[in-house]
Design an enzyme around this catalytic site. Structure first.
Site, PDB file in Angstrom:
ATOM      1  CE  LYS A 152      -7.143  -7.012  -0.082  1.00  0.00           C
ATOM      2  NZ  LYS A 152      -8.218  -7.733   0.782  1.00  0.00           N
ATOM      3  CB  CYS A 156      -8.060  -6.016   4.229  1.00  0.00           C
ATOM      4  SG  CYS A 156      -8.511  -7.474   5.385  1.00  0.00           S
ATOM      5  CD  GLU A 192     -11.387  -5.902   2.094  1.00  0.00           C
ATOM      6  OE1 GLU A 192     -10.983  -6.403   1.043  1.00  0.00           O
ATOM      7  OE2 GLU A 192     -11.078  -6.031   3.292  1.00  0.00           O
TER       8      GLU A 192
END
Length: 278
Positions: free
Chosen positions: A118, A151, A47
């Site tokens: 995200k 994540c 990330e």
């Protein structure tokens, strides 16, 4: 004789330098070349591998962000993918108008195939990034049907389930996993979440986490590659710059995943029962 659809996937842990795009390009280029030298056809980077993660606010993260169509990191990864004949997935700060997204790009030899923004921002990310606005998508590639998450998305069952219901074979998860203050001996919670997501959705998952310390925040590495039954194929990696690899077969495993006589968490779903009782 049927041609094999198996290939090697790699997770390459790096230690990005916050705000230093050039240094991070060089770092990720070295990792991609090393992974390709190990036979990897698909390389997953962490990330925010392009510019770091621990930004104080949106203005600061904007200075390290770039556009998809002409950003230096995306151009560098695209050139490498074309040169080496590989696929690259990596996290980057994406600027789009007034918005800065914590994004991941999937890039093949022909260029950018998909960009994911995200959806679930963790803690102070809400100060430095904009909430993802595209949901979860799946792209069909020669390696299989691929989706992405980043994540903290793994903590939400809907993330991987959304991708699995769209037919994903493989989920790529650029990550910046941090220590858990209540960690007990054994697998990290991040590893457990990743393995559970793979098992309950019958998909492979390749999660590449960063290492190092950034503005006081440490990162644990612990990258893993998990098969469609939830078992480790590689990792967890140590908390150092490292590359792990595994051979996977997202296309060739489709029949086995669908016809498992015991655990079929997709085939045995009962959506009509997942509502509040009257």
């Amino acid at each position: 004789m049927t041609e094999s659809t198996a290939f090697t996937v790699a997770c390459a842990q790096t230690d990005p330098v916050i705000g230093d795009i050039d240094a991070n390009i060089a770092m990720t280029e070295n990792a991609i070349r090393e992974a390709a030298g190990l036979g990897a056809s698909l390389i997953v980077l962490p990330e925010c591998a392009s510019g770091g993660w621990a930004f104080s606010d949106l203005d600061e993260s904007r200075r390290a962000a770039q556009r998809v169509d002409d950003g230096p990191t995306i151009e560098a990864w695209s050139s490498l993918a074309a040169e080496l004949g590989v696929w690259v997935c990596g996290g980057f700060g994406e600027i789009d108008g007034d918005h800065v997204f914590n994004s991941a790009a999937l890039i093949g030899p022909e260029g950018v195939a998909s960009v994911y923004r995200k959806v679930h921002l963790w803690n102070t990310e809400n100060d430095a990034f904009t909430l993802g606005d595209r949901g979860f998508g799946v792209v069909d590639t020669p390696l299989g049907r691929i989706g992405m998450m980043i994540c903290y998305d793994a903590w939400f069952p809907e993330s991987v389930r959304s991708l699995a219901l769209q037919g994903a074979d493989l989920v790529l998860a650029p990550s910046d996993w941090v220590p858990n203050p209540r960690q007990q001996p054994g697998p990290s919670l991040a590893q457990i979440m990743t393995m559970s997501a793979a098992h309950s959705n019958q998909v492979y998952v390749a999660a590449s986490s960063r290492v190092g310390v950034e503005r006081g925040q440490s990162f644990i590495g612990s990258s893993v590659i998990v098969d469609h039954e939830g078992w480790l194929l590689a990792g967890p990696a140590p908390a150092t710059e490292a590359i792990i690899t595994a051979v996977i077969d997202p296309i060739g495993s489709r029949a086995d995943r669908a016809d498992n006589p015991f655990n079929r968490p997709l085939g045995d779903r009962r959506p009509e029962a997942y509502t509040s009782s009257k």
